[in-house]
Design a protein around this motif. Sequence first.
Motif, PDB file in Angstrom:
ATOM      1  N   GLY A 235     -14.060   3.274   4.368  1.00 22.34           N
ATOM      2  CA  GLY A 235     -13.873   3.757   2.968  1.00 22.34           C
ATOM      3  C   GLY A 235     -12.907   3.758   1.860  1.00 22.34           C
ATOM      4  O   GLY A 235     -12.854   3.757   0.879  1.00 22.34           O
ATOM      5  N   SER A 236     -11.886   2.915   2.591  1.00 22.25           N
ATOM      6  CA  SER A 236     -10.454   2.598   1.958  1.00 22.25           C
ATOM      7  C   SER A 236      -9.743   1.373   2.853  1.00 22.25           C
ATOM      8  O   SER A 236     -10.280   0.970   3.776  1.00 22.25           O
TER       9      SER A 236
ATOM     10  N   SER B  46       0.629  -1.202  -0.020  1.00 20.51           N
ATOM     11  CA  SER B  46       0.055  -0.024  -0.078  1.00 20.51           C
ATOM     12  C   SER B  46       0.894   1.348   0.091  1.00 20.51           C
ATOM     13  O   SER B  46       0.436   2.337  -0.012  1.00 20.51           O
ATOM     14  N   GLY B  47       2.246   0.991   0.107  1.00 18.93           N
ATOM     15  CA  GLY B  47       3.107   2.209   0.136  1.00 18.93           C
ATOM     16  C   GLY B  47       2.916   2.896   1.440  1.00 18.93           C
ATOM     17  O   GLY B  47       3.213   4.030   1.581  1.00 18.93           O
ATOM     18  N   GLY B  48       2.249   2.220   2.543  1.00 15.48           N
ATOM     19  CA  GLY B  48       1.904   2.827   3.865  1.00 15.48           C
ATOM     20  C   GLY B  48       1.227   3.815   4.037  1.00 15.48           C
ATOM     21  O   GLY B  48       0.863   4.609   5.064  1.00 15.48           O
ATOM     22  N   LYS B  49      -0.219   3.951   3.086  1.00 17.07           N
ATOM     23  CA  LYS B  49      -1.123   4.819   3.136  1.00 17.07           C
ATOM     24  C   LYS B  49      -2.324   4.052   2.574  1.00 17.07           C
ATOM     25  O   LYS B  49      -2.355   3.028   1.992  1.00 17.07           O
ATOM     26  N   ALA B  50      -3.535   4.724   2.975  1.00 13.53           N
ATOM     27  CA  ALA B  50      -4.718   4.170   2.755  1.00 13.53           C
ATOM     28  C   ALA B  50      -4.803   4.212   1.159  1.00 13.53           C
ATOM     29  O   ALA B  50      -4.269   4.960   0.374  1.00 13.53           O
ATOM     30  N   GLN B  51      -5.569   3.101   0.981  1.00 12.24           N
ATOM     31  CA  GLN B  51      -5.673   2.719  -0.677  1.00 12.24           C
ATOM     32  C   GLN B  51      -6.995   2.729  -1.231  1.00 12.24           C
ATOM     33  O   GLN B  51      -8.101   1.907  -0.515  1.00 12.24           O
ATOM     34  N   GLY B  52      -7.345   3.114  -2.349  1.00  8.03           N
ATOM     35  CA  GLY B  52      -8.656   2.947  -3.025  1.00  8.03           C
ATOM     36  C   GLY B  52      -9.925   3.878  -2.104  1.00  8.03           C
ATOM     37  O   GLY B  52      -9.592   4.476  -1.132  1.00  8.03           O
ATOM     38  N   PHE B  53     -10.929   3.837  -3.057  1.00  9.09           N
ATOM     39  CA  PHE B  53     -12.127   4.523  -2.291  1.00  9.09           C
ATOM     40  C   PHE B  53     -13.258   3.663  -2.489  1.00  9.09           C
ATOM     41  O   PHE B  53     -13.457   3.550  -3.950  1.00  9.09           O
ATOM     42  N   VAL B  54     -13.972   3.228  -1.615  1.00 10.34           N
ATOM     43  CA  VAL B  54     -15.028   2.132  -1.874  1.00 10.34           C
ATOM     44  C   VAL B  54     -16.721   2.736  -1.231  1.00 10.34           C
ATOM     45  O   VAL B  54     -17.467   2.210  -1.729  1.00 10.34           O
ATOM     46  N   LEU B  55     -16.558   4.039  -1.192  1.00 10.00           N
ATOM     47  CA  LEU B  55     -17.799   4.433  -0.555  1.00 10.00           C
ATOM     48  C   LEU B  55     -18.925   4.924  -1.723  1.00 10.00           C
ATOM     49  O   LEU B  55     -19.995   5.311  -1.314  1.00 10.00           O
ATOM     50  N   ASP B  56     -18.324   4.828  -2.945  1.00 13.46           N
ATOM     51  CA  ASP B  56     -19.386   5.347  -4.031  1.00 13.46           C
ATOM     52  C   ASP B  56     -19.862   3.928  -4.621  1.00 13.46           C
ATOM     53  O   ASP B  56     -20.418   4.080  -5.598  1.00 13.46           O
ATOM     54  N   ASN B  57     -19.366   2.914  -3.784  1.00 12.35           N
ATOM     55  CA  ASN B  57     -20.096   1.382  -4.433  1.00 12.35           C
ATOM     56  C   ASN B  57     -21.149   1.043  -3.524  1.00 12.35           C
ATOM     57  O   ASN B  57     -21.179   0.994  -2.281  1.00 12.35           O
ATOM     58  N   ASP B  58     -22.351   0.458  -4.079  1.00 14.50           N
ATOM     59  CA  ASP B  58     -23.496  -0.049  -3.501  1.00 14.50           C
ATOM     60  C   ASP B  58     -23.180  -1.138  -2.458  1.00 14.50           C
ATOM     61  O   ASP B  58     -23.823  -1.199  -1.311  1.00 14.50           O
TER      62      ASP B  58
END
Length: 350
Positions: A262-263, A166-178
Amino acid sequence: MTEQQLSLSTESAAPEKPAPARPTVSLGARLVHAVGTGNLSLIGALAVIVAIFGWLNPGYLDPKNLAGIGEAVTVFGLLAVVQTVVIICGALDISVGSQAGVASVVSAMAFTSASGNAFVGILAAVGVGLVLGLVNGVIIVYGRVNPVIATLATLAAYKGVAQLISGGKAQGFVLDNDVFIFLARGKIAGLPVPVLILALVALAVHCLLKYTDIGRNIYAIGGNDTAARLSGININKYLIAVYVLAGAVAAIAGIILTARTGSGQPVSGSEGLELKAITAAALGGCALKGGKGTVGGTLLAVVLLGALDNGLNVVGVNTFWQNVAQGSLLVAAVVIQQRRSGERAVGLPT
């Protein structure tokens, strides 16, 4: 009439002695036996905590706050339930929090790579969880490494894996997925979906332990591994299977963590979950030497810890005190177990 005939006639004429009456058991005693004295202690402690924090801040008893407690304990509750199985088997898994972190990152990254397909992310996370659990089991069984040392090592290793990918940070964004929105905020019959997932996993594990030969064998291995081996139980196979199960449930916890935040969270959302899981299992009555414990007791302890954490937040106590409280509860649970077992305390004369 002969003496023998007289004796027989006397015996036949003697009235039969009534059968001794069976002792009656009161309804209260039956309830105590069904619930268990340990669980009753947890229920009493929970009632005291709720009463104290409700008195200090009436908002604590607000239905929304109580529902929030249920949702907040879901992630570490899942880990505590599967930790119960591991401990009953006579082992320990300190790496479950890091496994959840890896699964969280993988679920978000796979979701992004698959152009927003949530099911790809979920399957990828579960698959990774199975592999991580298998690695733990293989190290312990075939490497002949103590479970505490082995999973302490993989705790650090899996945390490093999560940070590397992950490079040490939060990955992706999933809060736009039902699908992820449903996992995080959905309700079925008025109950939050994360709470229902915890309940279903807990019910499945409870049935496995209580009503199947597999569960009885797990108790047997934890109670006396030598006797279990002599009775024909393949201990190596069971240990590996238990750790694979732990990895799968840790992955489910990681997926819920991703949905809620959310990530994908490599560390921040999963760090310290292993301590909470072990504390809940110990408070719930699991003997750390194995062979004893129930899912019901663990769930009560999970709710107790969640109520305590939430209460400390509601009344404005420094959050660092939560760690102090968790550590103190773990020590108290182990001391109580030691006293009940009647074993000699370390360093003290018999």
